[in-house]
Design a protein around this motif. Structure first.
Motif: not given
Length: 118
Positions: A3-4, A51-55, A44-46, A35-38
């Motif tokens: 992402v960076q 990670a939240l769903l894995r926990r 990144d949010e995915s 559009a690319a930034d979004k």
């Protein structure tokens, strides 16, 4: 890091914009950058959501089987992308390897219960 790197590339494109020389082209580049930034932000949010769903998944399923039987690693998951037909239908989120047949019914029930949705 991915992402960076994507954000860095978008910043470099932004730096090279030529608004004075080619205003029409610059406007299109601006739309493309937005559009690319979004898209990068959504990407990144995915990772955070996964990670939240894995926990949540671990919290539920470790009550039903050993932690070693719950696999999120790439090798385990890619090994189960195909079935006997060799059709690639979907990349699994998790691979479960229960120790006994008795665990299997509990694991299936644990996977379909609505507590994953909250």
């Amino acid at each position: 890091m991915l992402v960076q790197a994507l954000q860095h590339r978008l910043t470099e494109i932004q730096k090279r914009r030529t608004s004075e020389a080619e205003p029409e082209r610059d406007a299109l580049v601006g739309q493309l950058l937005d559009a690319a930034d979004k898209a990068v932000q959504s990407f990144d949010e995915s990772f955070v959501e996964a990670a939240l769903l894995r926990r949540k998944t671990l919290r539920v399923l470790t009550k039903l089987t050993a932690r070693d039987n719950i696999k999120f690693d790439g090798l385990s998951r890619v090994s189960h992308v195909t079935d006997a037909t060799d059709w690639r239908v979907e990349y699994p989120f998790v691979v479960l390897t229960p120790d006994t047949e008795a665990e299997l019914a509990h694991l299936v029930k644990g996977c379909i219960e609505p507590r994953f949705l909250s």
